[in-house]
Design a protein around this motif. Structure first.
Motif, short mmCIF file in Angstrom:
data_model
loop_
_atom_site.label_atom_id
_atom_site.label_comp_id
_atom_site.label_asym_id
_atom_site.label_seq_id
_atom_site.Cartn_x
_atom_site.Cartn_y
_atom_site.Cartn_z
N THR A 261 0.83 -1.21 0.00
CA THR A 261 0.00 0.00 0.00
C THR A 261 0.86 1.25 0.00
O THR A 261 0.62 2.21 -0.76
CB THR A 261 -0.92 0.00 1.23
N LEU A 262 1.89 1.26 0.83
CA LEU A 262 2.77 2.43 0.89
C LEU A 262 3.56 2.59 -0.41
O LEU A 262 3.72 3.70 -0.93
CB LEU A 262 3.73 2.30 2.08
N ALA A 263 4.01 1.45 -0.91
CA ALA A 263 4.82 1.52 -2.12
C ALA A 263 4.02 1.99 -3.32
O ALA A 263 4.50 2.78 -4.15
CB ALA A 263 5.44 0.14 -2.40
N SER A 264 2.79 1.51 -3.44
CA SER A 264 1.97 1.87 -4.60
C SER A 264 1.62 3.35 -4.62
O SER A 264 1.33 3.90 -5.69
CB SER A 264 0.68 1.04 -4.60
N ARG A 265 1.70 4.01 -3.46
CA ARG A 265 1.36 5.44 -3.41
C ARG A 265 2.59 6.32 -3.20
O ARG A 265 2.46 7.52 -2.94
CB ARG A 265 0.33 5.67 -2.31
N GLY A 266 3.76 5.70 -3.25
CA GLY A 266 4.98 6.48 -3.12
C GLY A 266 5.24 6.97 -1.72
O GLY A 266 5.88 8.02 -1.53
N TRP A 267 4.74 6.25 -0.69
CA TRP A 267 4.89 6.71 0.70
C TRP A 267 5.94 5.90 1.46
O TRP A 267 6.09 6.06 2.66
CB TRP A 267 3.55 6.56 1.45
N LEU B 145 -8.51 -3.77 2.65
CA LEU B 145 -7.45 -3.44 3.61
C LEU B 145 -6.55 -2.35 3.04
O LEU B 145 -6.13 -1.44 3.76
CB LEU B 145 -6.64 -4.70 3.93
N ASP B 146 -6.31 -2.41 1.75
CA ASP B 146 -5.52 -1.36 1.10
C ASP B 146 -6.22 -0.01 1.20
O ASP B 146 -5.58 1.01 1.49
CB ASP B 146 -5.30 -1.74 -0.37
N VAL B 147 -7.54 -0.01 1.00
CA VAL B 147 -8.30 1.24 1.11
C VAL B 147 -8.23 1.79 2.53
O VAL B 147 -8.05 3.00 2.74
CB VAL B 147 -9.77 1.00 0.69
N VAL B 148 -8.35 0.91 3.52
CA VAL B 148 -8.32 1.34 4.92
C VAL B 148 -6.99 2.00 5.24
O VAL B 148 -6.93 3.12 5.79
CB VAL B 148 -8.59 0.13 5.85
N VAL B 149 -5.91 1.31 4.92
CA VAL B 149 -4.58 1.83 5.26
C VAL B 149 -4.28 3.11 4.47
O VAL B 149 -3.75 4.09 5.01
CB VAL B 149 -3.52 0.75 4.99
N ALA B 150 -4.64 3.12 3.19
CA ALA B 150 -4.37 4.31 2.36
C ALA B 150 -5.14 5.52 2.88
O ALA B 150 -4.59 6.64 2.93
CB ALA B 150 -4.75 4.01 0.91
#
Length: 498
Positions: free
Chosen positions: A351-357, A380-385
């Motif tokens: 999740t972090l990697a896909s958004r550059g975080w 889960l990806d939506v929640v964390v993002a």
């Protein structure tokens, strides 16, 4: 409800109160009726016996008095007493005859202890026949006293007092036996009356409790959402009126709820339809703005600024439409889980990697495959993002994402995800509302970078997993969002509804 409290509640119930009330009424009625009946019967029995004795004594004294030598001696008084006592064939009479200082009894050496000073004084002071009922330790006796008079020469029939006084004592054993039998009969009659009253009370309580119980069950059904429940209306008493009123209220409530649900459904359908219709032109607009963004560097500054502004607003609008459609699926119950057992830490890293975080957010995650859970990876990806994006937008760096397992007795194993920021925190007045849709902590702030639905969507996704999410402020500053997800490890596959 605890057992002692339940027993106390039952003891205060309507059935118990009705039975007690009926029993008390029956007991008071039986006691009052019995007491009055007993008094009248006892008075009648004793009065009849008393009148018979006095009449017979007066007749006997009138018949024997002319044969009494005057002034009498003690032997004459004893003879007179014996003859008077002989009037009663059963021999229960005891007679005392007195003349001035002389006294003689029908039974030799009879102390005549029943004779009271009050009765003796009454006989001395008047010519009428007096009587008194005396109770001794072992028996009750009727005591009668009268004065013997000389024959009258006038028409009155009553002459002067001769000074001879006659006292009679009669045991009232038979009368006492009648009274005792009456008391026994009343006691025996009271028990069946009380039992009958209790049975009637139970029948009455059953008749009252049946509609009350039906009303309670119907009320619970309405509380559970069954608004079509109705009560049977029997008769025209107060309970029937109550059932009729309940039916009217339930019908009105059902109509109102149906209308509200219809309005809500139409509103949801409207938002979903609008969002759906906007997706196609927004996709075209996004494509155009992407092209314009690439050429913005070659445009004049004013045009470039306008292009970039349109591009940003188009992206926001597209995100808002996506979020509205997601919310519409939640409201319509169309959202489903696609569960899969995954490595939770690896999912968070992606999740972090896909958004550059990856380089922006500090992480404290377990080693690969150290913590696995059965979740929907996309949700889960939506929640964390949403939580990390919210921390980056409204908090301050450093932002930290952590994951660990928590074992709670009786609650099973849970995965705990925490997102912390170093900003000023969330105002206490805002904390209860952070997961509400389009909630604005500052009423004057009309625009935000996000859609205003991110945290609401996060809460819905967590709820679908059977977990919880909460927001708080850290003691050392900054906000913290905590997500707890149950670690289900069952082997079921396929889609699963919450």
């Amino acid at each position: 409800m605890h057992a002692p409290r339940l027993r106390a509640h039952r003891l205060r119930g309507l059935r118990v109160r009705l039975v007690v009330a009926f029993a008390l009424v029956a007991a008071v009625t039986a006691t009052t009726t019995g007491a009055l009946t007993f008094r009248e019967a006892r008075t009648g029995v004793l009065q009849q016996s008393q009148d018979t004795v006095i009449k017979l004594l007066r007749t006997q004294v009138t018949r024997l008095a002319p044969e009494l030598t005057f002034p009498p001696n003690e032997a004459e008084l004893r003879r007179f007493a014996t003859e008077v006592a002989g009037a009663e064939q059963s021999g229960t009479w005891r007679v005392l005859v007195a003349y001035r200082g002389l006294e003689a009894t029908s039974v030799p050496d009879d102390p005549f202890v029943e004779l009271t000073p009050a009765l003796r004084e009454a006989v001395n002071s008047r010519s009428a026949t007096v009587f008194q009922r005396v109770n001794r330790a072992d028996h009750t006796a009727l005591l009668v006293g009268m004065s013997v008079t000389f024959a009258s020469s006038d028409s009155s029939g009553t002459g002067p007092l001769s000074g001879v006084k006659v006292f009679l004592t009669v045991p009232q054993t038979t009368e006492q036996a009648y009274v005792d039998a009456l008391v026994t009969a009343m006691e025996r009659a009271a028990v069946p009356a009380l039992v009958l009253a209790v049975l009637l009370a139970l029948l009455a309580a059953r008749g009252v409790l049946r509609p009350v119980r039906a009303l309670r069950q119907a009320t619970r059904s309405i509380a559970e959402g069954r608004l079509d429940i109705r009560l049977a209306v029997d008769g025209s008493d107060e309970l029937a009126e109550l059932s009729h009123t309940f039916n009217e209220t339930a019908a009105a409530l059902e109509e109102t709820v149906a209308e509200l649900r219809g309005m809500e459904a139409r509103a949801r359908r409207f938002a979903a339809d609008v969002s759906h219709e906007l997706r196609t032109p927004l996709a075209a607009m996004s494509a155009v703005t992407d092209v314009l963004d690439e050429d913005a560097a070659r445009l004049d500054p004013d045009t470039a600024t306008a292009v970039r502004l349109i591009s940003e607003e188009t992206v926001k609008l597209a995100r808002l439409v996506d979020d509205l459609m997601e919310i519409s699926r939640f409201d319509a119950g169309a959202a489903v889980l696609h569960l899969d057992e995954i490595d939770l830490a690896e999912s968070l890293r992606r999740t972090l990697a896909s958004r550059g975080w990856t380089d922006t957010v500090d992480t404290l995650l377990p080693a690969p495959d150290a913590l696995r859970g059965r979740v929907d990876p996309r949700r889960l990806d939506v929640v964390v993002a949403n939580l990390v994006g919210n921390a980056l937008r409204h908090g301050a760096r450093p932002v930290r994402l952590s994951l660990h397992a928590d074992d709670r007795p009786g609650d099973g194993r849970r995965a705990v995800i925490e997102v912390l920021d170093s900003g000023p925190g969330i105002p206490d007045s805002v904390l209860p509302h952070v997961f509400e849709r389009f909630y604005k902590s500052d009423a004057a702030r009309s625009r935000t970078e996000g859609s205003g639905l991110g945290l609401a969507i996060t809460e819905e996704n967590v709820r679908m997993h059977g977990g919880t999410v909460r927001a708080a402020n850290r003691p050392d500053g900054g906000a913290v969002f905590t997500v707890e997800l149950p670690l289900r490890r069952d082997e079921s596959t396929g889609e699963e509804r919450p």
